[in-house]
Design a protein around this motif. Structure first.
Motif, PDB file in Angstrom:
ATOM      1  N   ALA A  15       0.819  -1.212   0.000  1.00 52.09           N
ATOM      2  CA  ALA A  15       0.000   0.000   0.000  1.00 52.09           C
ATOM      3  C   ALA A  15       0.854   1.264   0.000  1.00 52.09           C
ATOM      4  O   ALA A  15       0.424   2.314  -0.485  1.00 52.09           O
TER       5      ALA A  15
ATOM      6  N   VAL B  27      -9.997 -10.309  -3.306  1.00 47.77           N
ATOM      7  CA  VAL B  27      -9.836  -9.115  -4.139  1.00 47.77           C
ATOM      8  C   VAL B  27      -9.084  -9.510  -5.406  1.00 47.77           C
ATOM      9  O   VAL B  27      -8.248 -10.416  -5.387  1.00 47.77           O
TER      10      VAL B  27
ATOM     11  N   THR C 177      -3.903  -5.674  -7.236  1.00 46.42           N
ATOM     12  CA  THR C 177      -3.147  -4.889  -6.265  1.00 46.42           C
ATOM     13  C   THR C 177      -3.882  -3.612  -5.871  1.00 46.42           C
ATOM     14  O   THR C 177      -3.841  -3.192  -4.709  1.00 46.42           O
ATOM     15  N   ALA C 178      -4.572  -3.003  -6.829  1.00 43.34           N
ATOM     16  CA  ALA C 178      -5.322  -1.775  -6.532  1.00 43.34           C
ATOM     17  C   ALA C 178      -6.372  -2.032  -5.453  1.00 43.34           C
ATOM     18  O   ALA C 178      -6.568  -1.214  -4.543  1.00 43.34           O
ATOM     19  N   ALA C 179      -7.031  -3.177  -5.539  1.00 44.07           N
ATOM     20  CA  ALA C 179      -8.046  -3.526  -4.540  1.00 44.07           C
ATOM     21  C   ALA C 179      -7.398  -3.803  -3.184  1.00 44.07           C
ATOM     22  O   ALA C 179      -7.969  -3.484  -2.135  1.00 44.07           O
TER      23      ALA C 179
ATOM     24  N   ILE D 122      -4.679  -2.325  -2.069  1.00 39.11           N
ATOM     25  CA  ILE D 122      -4.331  -1.009  -1.527  1.00 39.11           C
ATOM     26  C   ILE D 122      -5.569  -0.332  -0.949  1.00 39.11           C
ATOM     27  O   ILE D 122      -5.528   0.257   0.136  1.00 39.11           O
ATOM     28  N   ARG D 123      -6.683  -0.427  -1.673  1.00 42.83           N
ATOM     29  CA  ARG D 123      -7.929   0.175  -1.195  1.00 42.83           C
ATOM     30  C   ARG D 123      -8.350  -0.448   0.139  1.00 42.83           C
ATOM     31  O   ARG D 123      -8.786   0.246   1.058  1.00 42.83           O
ATOM     32  N   TYR D 124      -8.208  -1.763   0.241  1.00 41.14           N
ATOM     33  CA  TYR D 124      -8.541  -2.468   1.482  1.00 41.14           C
ATOM     34  C   TYR D 124      -7.680  -1.943   2.633  1.00 41.14           C
ATOM     35  O   TYR D 124      -8.182  -1.668   3.729  1.00 41.14           O
TER      36      TYR D 124
ATOM     37  N   VAL E 281      -6.099   0.929   2.912  1.00 47.75           N
ATOM     38  CA  VAL E 281      -6.405   2.327   3.227  1.00 47.75           C
ATOM     39  C   VAL E 281      -7.703   2.429   4.022  1.00 47.75           C
ATOM     40  O   VAL E 281      -7.785   3.147   5.028  1.00 47.75           O
ATOM     41  N   GLU E 282      -8.727   1.694   3.587  1.00 54.37           N
ATOM     42  CA  GLU E 282     -10.030   1.752   4.253  1.00 54.37           C
ATOM     43  C   GLU E 282      -9.948   1.275   5.699  1.00 54.37           C
ATOM     44  O   GLU E 282     -10.678   1.754   6.565  1.00 54.37           O
ATOM     45  N   ARG E 283      -9.041   0.324   5.965  1.00 52.63           N
ATOM     46  CA  ARG E 283      -8.925  -0.221   7.320  1.00 52.63           C
ATOM     47  C   ARG E 283      -7.744   0.362   8.085  1.00 52.63           C
ATOM     48  O   ARG E 283      -7.343  -0.152   9.117  1.00 52.63           O
ATOM     49  N   LYS E 284      -7.201   1.447   7.517  1.00 55.89           N
ATOM     50  CA  LYS E 284      -6.129   2.206   8.171  1.00 55.89           C
ATOM     51  C   LYS E 284      -4.923   1.337   8.526  1.00 55.89           C
ATOM     52  O   LYS E 284      -4.291   1.501   9.570  1.00 55.89           O
TER      53      LYS E 284
END
Length: 203
Positions: free
Chosen positions: A155, A187, A190-192, A194-196, A198-201
């Motif tokens: 990420a 997922v 890789t983009a998904a 990273i999103r995961y 970020v969303e879960r900090k």
């Protein structure tokens, strides 16, 4: 035309459903019941393609009835239509054979889509229920310390080679870790990932 039967103890709900279903041009109501006793009588006379079944009924609950109905009438496709949005109620209904689960506050479009989908012998969940189940599934995913470390590095934008050096593991091991994480989280890329993160900090 999809033939539909309704089991619900609220006459106003039944009348409203009957109107929107008959007006859809896709399905039509062929039977209505306001209790489980009425339901069994209705099914003895004729069965529909789809049965809309409420849970809270005056003489029993729709969850138990779902399994009993399917045992006697296995060709019926049951779509739960209820106000109950509790996870255990949803999962028990699906385990008992319901093909779909729709809340009474769902849109008309969702209800009609649910009827059409289960009529094809396919699973349907309204948006709110689908989100609830997916969120619960994500919450139960467990990543190891090393997997979380690797996810954090991905990420942050590090390449596979750099991650290999930082974590003191081989390049192929990094790829294997990443594949395992993607499988666990379900997922696609890789983009998904990273999103995961970020969303879960995680980063």
């Amino acid at each position: 035309m999809i033939r539909v039967q309704i089991v619900d103890d609220h006459p106003l709900v039944v009348e409203g459903l009957e109107r929107i279903i008959n007006d859809s041009g896709i399905a039509r109501i062929i039977g209505k019941a306001y209790s489980l006793k009425d339901c069994w009588r209705m099914l003895a006379r004729a069965t529909a393609d789809v049965l809309l079944l409420d849970i809270g009924l005056p003489d029993g609950n729709g969850i138990d009835a779902c399994a009993q109905i399917l045992k006697k009438y296995p060709g019926v496709k049951i779509l739960m239509l209820t106000s109950y949005a509790e996870l255990n109620v949803i999962t028990q209904s699906l385990e008992n054979g319901a093909l779909g689960y729709v809340l009474k506050n769902s849109t008309v479009e969702e209800i009609i889509e649910g009827i059409c989908t289960v009529a094809l012998d396919e699973r349907f969940l309204c948006e709110e229920v689908d989100l609830l189940l997916r969120t619960k599934k994500e919450d139960t995913v467990s990543l190891s310390r090393r997997e979380r470390e690797l996810l954090k590095l991905i990420a942050e934008g590090h390449t596979m080679n750099t991650i290999s050096e930082i974590m003191y593991i081989g390049y192929e091991t990094v790829k294997s870790y990443r594949k395992n994480i993607m499988t666990k989280l379900q997922v696609p890329n890789t983009a998904a990932l990273i999103r995961y993160a970020v969303e879960r900090k995680i980063v």
